[in-house]
Design a protein around this motif. Structure first.
Motif, short mmCIF file in Angstrom:
data_model
loop_
_atom_site.label_atom_id
_atom_site.label_comp_id
_atom_site.label_asym_id
_atom_site.label_seq_id
_atom_site.Cartn_x
_atom_site.Cartn_y
_atom_site.Cartn_z
N PHE A 75 49.09 41.34 36.35
CA PHE A 75 49.87 42.09 37.34
C PHE A 75 48.86 42.64 38.17
O PHE A 75 49.17 43.08 39.55
CB PHE A 75 50.58 43.11 36.55
N TYR A 76 47.72 43.12 38.10
CA TYR A 76 46.91 43.97 38.86
C TYR A 76 45.73 43.07 39.17
O TYR A 76 44.73 43.61 39.85
CB TYR A 76 46.08 45.17 38.29
N ARG A 77 45.84 41.77 39.32
CA ARG A 77 44.96 40.69 39.73
C ARG A 77 44.96 40.93 41.11
O ARG A 77 46.08 40.87 41.77
CB ARG A 77 45.21 39.41 39.11
N GLY A 78 43.66 41.03 41.65
CA GLY A 78 43.62 41.20 43.14
C GLY A 78 43.38 42.44 43.61
O GLY A 78 43.53 42.73 44.94
N ILE A 79 43.34 43.46 42.77
CA ILE A 79 43.37 44.92 43.43
C ILE A 79 42.35 45.45 43.84
O ILE A 79 42.06 46.10 44.73
CB ILE A 79 44.02 45.74 42.23
N TYR A 80 41.10 44.79 43.25
CA TYR A 80 39.79 45.32 43.69
C TYR A 80 39.54 45.17 45.15
O TYR A 80 39.13 45.95 46.05
CB TYR A 80 38.70 44.83 42.99
N PRO A 81 39.74 43.78 45.79
CA PRO A 81 39.41 43.83 47.29
C PRO A 81 40.32 45.01 48.09
O PRO A 81 39.86 45.66 49.05
CB PRO A 81 39.95 42.35 47.69
N VAL A 135 40.24 37.57 50.99
CA VAL A 135 40.00 37.32 49.70
C VAL A 135 41.23 38.00 48.72
O VAL A 135 41.63 37.23 47.96
CB VAL A 135 38.78 38.10 49.13
N GLN A 136 41.91 39.12 49.12
CA GLN A 136 42.77 39.66 48.50
C GLN A 136 43.95 38.65 48.34
O GLN A 136 44.78 38.27 47.44
CB GLN A 136 43.29 40.68 49.03
N ASN A 137 44.35 37.97 49.59
CA ASN A 137 45.44 37.08 49.65
C ASN A 137 45.57 35.97 49.08
O ASN A 137 46.24 35.38 48.38
CB ASN A 137 45.90 37.03 51.09
N VAL A 138 44.30 35.50 48.85
CA VAL A 138 43.98 34.22 47.89
C VAL A 138 44.11 34.62 46.53
O VAL A 138 44.85 33.81 45.74
CB VAL A 138 42.43 33.50 48.32
N LEU A 139 43.55 35.63 46.07
CA LEU A 139 43.65 36.06 44.87
C LEU A 139 45.08 36.34 44.40
O LEU A 139 45.55 35.99 42.98
CB LEU A 139 42.85 37.51 44.37
N LYS A 162 47.06 29.45 43.00
CA LYS A 162 45.75 29.38 43.20
C LYS A 162 44.93 29.98 41.92
O LYS A 162 43.78 30.03 41.89
CB LYS A 162 45.02 29.86 44.42
N GLN A 163 45.76 30.38 40.86
CA GLN A 163 44.97 31.17 39.87
C GLN A 163 44.08 30.29 38.98
O GLN A 163 42.89 30.58 38.42
CB GLN A 163 45.96 32.17 38.89
N ALA A 164 44.47 29.01 39.03
CA ALA A 164 43.46 28.25 37.98
C ALA A 164 42.37 27.81 38.60
O ALA A 164 41.22 27.74 38.13
CB ALA A 164 44.29 26.80 37.59
N ARG A 165 42.41 27.45 40.07
CA ARG A 165 41.23 26.92 40.63
C ARG A 165 40.37 28.13 41.22
O ARG A 165 39.25 28.05 41.11
CB ARG A 165 41.73 26.33 42.13
N PHE A 166 40.88 29.45 41.42
CA PHE A 166 40.19 30.56 41.70
C PHE A 166 40.35 31.86 40.99
O PHE A 166 41.40 32.54 41.45
CB PHE A 166 40.15 30.85 43.37
N PRO A 167 39.90 31.63 39.68
CA PRO A 167 40.47 32.92 38.82
C PRO A 167 39.82 34.18 39.14
O PRO A 167 40.05 35.31 38.19
CB PRO A 167 39.90 32.25 37.29
#
Length: 307
Positions: A77-83, A138-142, A147-152
């Motif tokens: 749910f918070y995947r991608g929050i750091y960027p 980077v945030q938008n890809v995350l 793309k979760q499997a290719r770019f975890p």
């Protein structure tokens, strides 16, 4: 225009600068304010943003976006929050600090006209776009569930970008979708700073508590700016979700694709707009109120030291 230039908010700004010529303490405080307020706002509103992003990419309803995130599991749910936490903190620092520096350069002693505020806001938005576009990329890809499997992780995305040549790193990697980002940020900053003070000063004349005009001014500006520029927000999200060496669509092709996939209807382009507007209203309302509060505290401390 003359009344706006000598309004309470602008008078406070001019007096603060006049009291400490050549010193950087006030500017440092403005930089710190932008960093802290944007950090807090981003963390609190990130769940809204992620739901909106899924709507922009998949053109789905709010309930469908929430259900999709729920099925993926809370660990994502918070995947991608750091960027965005880092980029928004830097954004607040650059936006307020750069704007103030540019405004002082354009009109060192004031008063600041609408043209001065517009120009300083436009240029600060350009600086912001150049510095922060890679973070948003980077945030938008995350945040793209496809793309979760290719770019975890963030590292996996950076590794992909760095595998390209120099030009590829820029055009296909970190600065993919840069031109709509530049247009969105520069116009957004110009609109925000051009009308923030007039709205705030008009409300201050009604005798409201000092924090209310700042909060309402930031909320109104954030809402209007987001509403006007929302099609660019959707375009950026779609362009920056692409990754790899495959033939990426051009800016015009991407815009046509977004228009066609939304059934050539403006209403569908704005799907997810209500949540974006809500997040923008809360974020900019809090940021503006905190900035005004710290500015007043700074002035009060200087007056006490002078006395």
């Amino acid at each position: 225009m003359g009344e706006q230039n000598h309004s309470p908010g602008n008078e406070l700004q001019h007096r603060t600068r006049a009291e400490v010529p050549g010193k950087k303490s006030w500017h440092s405080q403005a930089y710190a304010l932008g960093a802290v307020s944007n950090f807090m706002s981003t963390f609190l509103t990130f769940p809204i943003y992620k739901i909106v992003f899924r709507q922009q990419i998949h053109a789905m309803a709010v309930s469908e976006a929430v259900r999709q995130l729920w099925h993926e599991g809370p660990q994502y749910f918070y995947r991608g929050i750091y960027p965005p936490l880092l980029s928004k903190t830097l954004q607040g620092t650059l936006l307020f600090g750069t704007y103030d520096s540019l405004l002082c350069s354009l009109s060192p002693v004031g008063p600041h006209t609408l043209g001065h505020r517009w120009a300083a806001g436009l240029m600060s938005g350009v600086v912001e776009a150049v510095a922060l576009s890679p973070f948003e990329r980077v945030q938008n890809v995350l945040q793209d569930g496809r793309k979760q499997a290719r770019f975890p992780s963030t590292f996996s995305i950076l590794k992909e970008f760095n595998s390209y040549g120099l030009w590829g790193r820029l055009s296909l990697g970190y600065y993919r979708g840069f031109w709509p980002v530049l247009a969105r940020n520069s116009l957004g900053s110009a609109l925000y700073f051009s009308f923030k003070d007039p709205i705030q000063d008009g409300l201050a004349e009604q005798g409201l508590p000092y924090w209310v005009p700042a909060l309402v001014s930031g909320s109104v500006n954030g809402t209007i700016t987001c509403l006007v520029l929302y099609p660019l927000i959707v375009l950026v999200a779609n362009m920056q979700s692409h990754i790899g060496w495959q033939n990426m669509p051009s800016l015009w092709a991407s815009a046509q694709d977004v228009w066609n996939t939304r059934g050539r209807k403006l209403l569908l382009i704005y799907r997810g707009g209500s949540l974006v507007i809500l997040r923008s209203s809360v974020t900019w309302g809090l940021t503006t109120a905190i900035h005004d509060f710290l500015q007043r505290k700074s002035r009060s401390r200087k007056e006490v030291k002078t006395d």
